[in-house]
Design a protein around this motif. Structure first.
Motif, short mmCIF file in Angstrom:
data_model
loop_
_atom_site.label_atom_id
_atom_site.label_comp_id
_atom_site.label_asym_id
_atom_site.label_seq_id
_atom_site.Cartn_x
_atom_site.Cartn_y
_atom_site.Cartn_z
N PHE A 1 12.78 20.43 1.78
CA PHE A 1 12.63 18.98 1.83
C PHE A 1 13.73 18.34 2.68
O PHE A 1 13.46 17.52 3.54
CB PHE A 1 12.64 18.43 0.41
CG PHE A 1 12.91 16.96 0.32
CD1 PHE A 1 14.16 16.50 -0.04
CD2 PHE A 1 11.92 16.05 0.59
CE1 PHE A 1 14.43 15.14 -0.12
CE2 PHE A 1 12.17 14.68 0.51
CZ PHE A 1 13.43 14.24 0.16
N LEU A 2 14.97 18.75 2.45
CA LEU A 2 16.09 18.18 3.21
C LEU A 2 15.92 18.45 4.70
O LEU A 2 16.13 17.58 5.54
CB LEU A 2 17.41 18.78 2.72
CG LEU A 2 17.89 18.34 1.35
CD1 LEU A 2 19.12 19.14 0.94
CD2 LEU A 2 18.21 16.86 1.33
N TYR B 1 13.67 22.28 -2.40
CA TYR B 1 14.54 21.13 -2.18
C TYR B 1 15.23 21.25 -0.82
O TYR B 1 15.31 20.29 -0.07
CB TYR B 1 15.57 21.03 -3.30
CG TYR B 1 16.58 19.92 -3.14
CD1 TYR B 1 17.95 20.18 -3.09
CD2 TYR B 1 16.17 18.60 -3.03
CE1 TYR B 1 18.86 19.17 -2.94
CE2 TYR B 1 17.09 17.57 -2.87
CZ TYR B 1 18.44 17.87 -2.83
OH TYR B 1 19.35 16.85 -2.67
N ALA B 2 15.68 22.46 -0.51
CA ALA B 2 16.30 22.69 0.80
C ALA B 2 15.28 22.42 1.91
O ALA B 2 15.60 21.79 2.93
CB ALA B 2 16.83 24.12 0.89
#
Lengths: 240, 311, 298
Positions: free
Chosen positions: C110-111, C107-108
């Motif tokens: 992705f950000l 997720y990190a």
């Protein structure tokens, strides 16, 4: 003398592997029984069926007259059957004291803190009270595992290899503590064990498993001298 | 064995924030109000994380809480903030009570992503609903609190003050809960569910209760956020909003009930600065910060405080 | 009758696209036990790179047919660059951590990638309509469909068959299957698990990028296109069972056709129906349609 746990015609197979084939056993109240057998012989499967983790394909298990098959481990614990595990099942991030407090809380013990102190004392764990369970030496983990099982004051205690992984010179200590904790409380004890010295010293009856079947059942001396047991369990051929 | 200083800390925080409600400039009141609202949501997340679950879908309840509060003024013509807060909390709790029946059976990734999926269902429904303003959302007006009419211009300060009191009460309650048998049981479930069942307790029941509590907290946070901003839109239910909550939870850690509020304040502060000066690298900074925390400070910022205090 | 045909055809087109996304995701999870949220960024990168490469190709006056090759080339390029970059540069340091922590790591990533894309390509939309409109339309009854849709379906089938063949018939593929089945055992048997991870993640990234590259001609490529894709792909993967390629195909078909029906008859419920299908499947089979059996714990 009454039979408190009666198993009749238990069958369990996993595909082609027969883990239990027509296992019928009956256990008297307050008896101490040892279950022996090579790895894969069906001992742990037997414990898993009694405690509801596995459902037998056929057969029945009755505890004080009540049918156990179909019930969950949680319900069976509620009936009064508790177990310890081959690999100690602990709450690794909680302290030893908190591990026990969880068990006391579930058992709704009054004065849980005092009861916990008592248990720590009885099992010689007081010095480990504040340590997280993950950091304990193996023998202590085993003791805690058994101590947790005893909190609910079970009528039947199942121990899965209580001394495996414990240093040789500590084994007797562990068993002494455990058996001492249940003495005089009307508890029926079944323990799976590989160490024949432990078996001979602590139990009054031995049941030998092989390939999912019970191949011998009786007094320790008699069972341990049995030819089949010597061949399939202890691993000594009887030479003429 | 350290003395439990949570109650005094909560009281001090409460006092300071109430002073801010009265005297701080409007922009600070707004920032703190939003931070506190999100802190409530994150508090629920922390409870779930204590049980070993990470929800990527608290936006569902945050959005429900916000819209429920806003609809009271939009549709029912009620402009009482107290009613709105109650409506937001109850509405979210009700939905959590239903969804929890299903979700309490799942763990790890499945739980994370299922919760995300449900929040996206709400998002989809809100975006497609022109009656609710679609992607624009709509405004909410609250002019009274618990029957008392509020002087114009003071509303936001009053709502903020109420949220401070909520923080104190809820924080204290949760602190007691976590220190009780149920709190310990939640941690035990995180460590070894099987053993909990074998000791005779129902894992499902504990997870369910914690899930509903987290949902209710998120709903309350949503209502407060709506009151602080004066506007609701579907973004509240978007999965990136849920991701923000997770980030704040990790930032603060699960060590204490104050951590969520503290880290929410830090987060909102940083976001305000980033929006002003570097809006195009905000997400990147978040991502990098998250990686840094995961690698070097897995317990969150709270562990820094803990280490100093324990010396 | 026309309506039904249209629903099915639309559904199959959508399923093809879903399958490309889900296949990579499920493969990565099956082998590495990582649910890769950055899959969405890889999709977006595929779209942007395709728009850039194919756009430049066409602007240089080259043969239009080559633009299709450019789309595929873009996907391969993204996969070959981003796959190793993410796996060796980031994930390698995180193995052994909890599954949910790994989820947060992706997720990190992705950000970070979302903003990186904005920095490289800016915030304006990019359009690449030519490959889409070039082959023209074909007709089913009275309805006209772009031929490009058929290309999409064909691509999905080809990719699916190629993956299946590679997994079940080649030696490399069987090594992968072994690792999916039991990582520790595979390592003990001498399989270079690290290399398997690298290959898997690279192939998975290529598939995600392919999804993006093939979609580029149909949409306006802009920031944020990767965001919704993640949740949809996950729904498909969960329905099919994490780690199952066949499951991804069936899951994609189910979700695609149900969604298509929803879009035609009850548009407001589009997202709802997708997750409804997912919830229904999970209630019946908590681990998805085709999931690996779990070993005994005690």
């Amino acid at each position: 003398m009454s039979a408190v746990l009666v198993c009749d015609g238990l069958h369990k197979s996993f595909g082609a592997v027969s883990a239990a084939a027509d296992v019928s056993l009956s256990f008297e109240r307050e008896s101490v029984v040892s279950l022996i057998g090579a790895n894969g012989a069906g001992k742990t499967t037997f414990l898993n069926m009694v405690t509801g983790y596995l459902k037998p394909d056929r057969g029945s298990i009755r505890f004080e007259g009540r049918e156990l098959t179909g019930h969950t481990p949680r319900e069976i614990t509620g009936f009064g059957i508790c177990r310890s595990f081959q690999i100690p099942q602990l709450f690794h991030s909680l302290s030893v004291r908190d591990n026990l407090l969880v068990a006391e809380g579930i058992a709704a013990t009054e004065r849980a803190e005092e009861a916990t102190d008592e248990v720590l004392e009885r099992f010689g764990l007081t010095q480990y009270g504040g340590q997280p369970a993950a950091l304990l030496p193996e023998g202590v983990r085993k003791l805690l595992d058994v101590a947790l099982a005893l909190v609910a004051r079970p009528k039947v205690l199942l121990l899965d290899e209580p001394t495996s992984g414990v240093a040789a010179d500590e084994k007797y200590g562990v068993m002494d503590l455990v058996m001492g904790a249940v003495r005089g409380q009307g508890v029926t004890v079944l323990f799976v064990e590989h160490d024949m010295d432990i078996v001979q010293r602590y139990c009054g009856r031995v049941v030998a498993f092989y390939d999912g079947r019970v191949i011998a059942d009786g007094e320790p001396r008699k069972v341990l001298d049995d030819a089949e047991v010597r061949r399939y369990v202890i691993g000594e051929e009887a030479h003429a | 064995m350290s003395r439990d200083r949570t109650l005094p800390a909560l009281a001090i925080a409460c006092a300071l924030l109430l002073a801010a409600a009265a005297f701080a400039p409007q922009w600070l009141v707004f920032l703190l109000a939003l931070a506190l609202a999100k802190g409530l949501v994150v508090l629920g997340l922390v409870l779930l994380m204590r049980t070993g679950l990470v929800s990527f879908g608290q936006g569902l309840y945050f959005g429900l809480g916000a819209y429920a509060a806003a609809l009271l003024s939009h549709r029912a013509g009620l402009a009482d903030a107290a009613l709105m807060i109650v409506a937001g909390t109850v509405c979210a709790a009700a939905v959590a009570a239903i969804l929890g029946l299903l979700l309490a059976r799942y763990r790890e990734i499945f739980f994370a992503m299922l919760s995300l999926a449900f929040s996206m269902i709400l998002y989809g429904a809100l975006v497609k609903s022109s009656a609710l303003g679609s992607t624009d959302g709509f405004n909410l007006h609250a002019k009274a609190f618990a029957g008392m009419a509020l002087a114009a211009g003071l509303e936001r300060r009053v709502f903020f003050a109420v949220s401070v009191v909520a923080m104190f009460c809820v924080g204290w309650l949760l602190h007691r809960y976590l220190a009780s048998h149920w709190g310990r049981l939640s941690a035990a479930i995180r460590d070894n569910e099987l053993r909990v069942e074998y000791l005779g307790a129902s894992v499902y029941r504990v997870v369910y209760v914690n899930y509903v509590a987290a949902g209710a907290l998120a709903g309350m946070g949503g209502a407060f956020a709506a009151l602080a901003v004066g506007h609701v839109d579907p973004e509240t239910a978007y999965w990136t909003t849920s991701g923000e909550f997770v980030f704040i939870a990790i930032l603060g850690g699960t060590g204490n009930v104050l951590a969520p509020f503290l880290s929410a304040a830090i987060f909102e502060g940083l976001r305000t600065v980033a929006n002003q000066y570097a809006p195009n690298v905000w997400q990147m900074s978040l991502g990098l910060a998250m990686l840094a925390i995961i690698m070097f400070l897995p317990g969150g910022l709270w562990t820094l405080l803990r280490r100093r205090g324990a010396a | 009758m026309n309506n039904l045909l249209a629903v099915i055809f639309d559904g199959v087109v959508y399923s093809s696209w879903l399958f490309l996304m889900a296949a990579g995701l499920t493969l990565i999870y099956g082998v590495m036990r990582i649910l890769n949220i950055a899959h969405g960024s890889l999709y977006a990168l595929g779209g942007y790179t395709a728009a850039t490469l194919a756009g430049a190709w066409l602007a240089a006056g080259q043969a239009a047919i080559g633009s299709y090759a450019m789309l595929v080339a873009a996907a391969v390029l993204v996969g070959l660059v981003m796959g190793p970059l993410l796996e060796r540069g980031l994930l390698k340091w995180m193995y052994g951590k909890d599954e949910v922590v790994l989820l947060l790591v992706t997720y990190a990533a992705f950000l970070i990638l979302e903003d990186a894309i904005k920095l490289v390509w800016g915030v304006e939309s990019m359009l690449l309509p030519d490959p889409y409109s070039l082959p023209g339309n074909f007709h089913i009854g009275t309805l006209a469909y772009p031929v490009y849709n058929l290309l999409l379906i064909a691509m999905a089938i080809v990719v699916g068959l190629a993956l299946a063949w590679a997994l079940y018939r080649t030696r490399q593929g069987k090594l992968l299957l072994a690792v999916i089945h039991d990582r520790e055992m595979s390592a003990a048997m001498g399989i270079d698990v690290n290399r398997v991870y690298l290959v898997t993640f690279t192939v998975g990234s290529m598939l995600a990028a392919l999804g993006g590259a093939l979609t580029a001609p149909m949409i306006a490529v802009s920031p944020g296109i990767g965001v919704e894709v993640i949740v949809l792909s996950f729904a498909v993967v969960v329905v099919g069972g994490l780690g199952s390629l066949g499951g991804a195909a069936i899951g994609a078909l189910m979700v695609g056709i149900v969604r298509s029906a929803a879009v035609r008859y009850w548009p407001e419920a589009e997202l709802f129906t997708i997750y409804f299908v997912m919830a229904m499947v999970l209630i019946a089979r908590p681990k998805g349609l085709f999931s690996a059996p779990e070993a005994r714990k005690i």
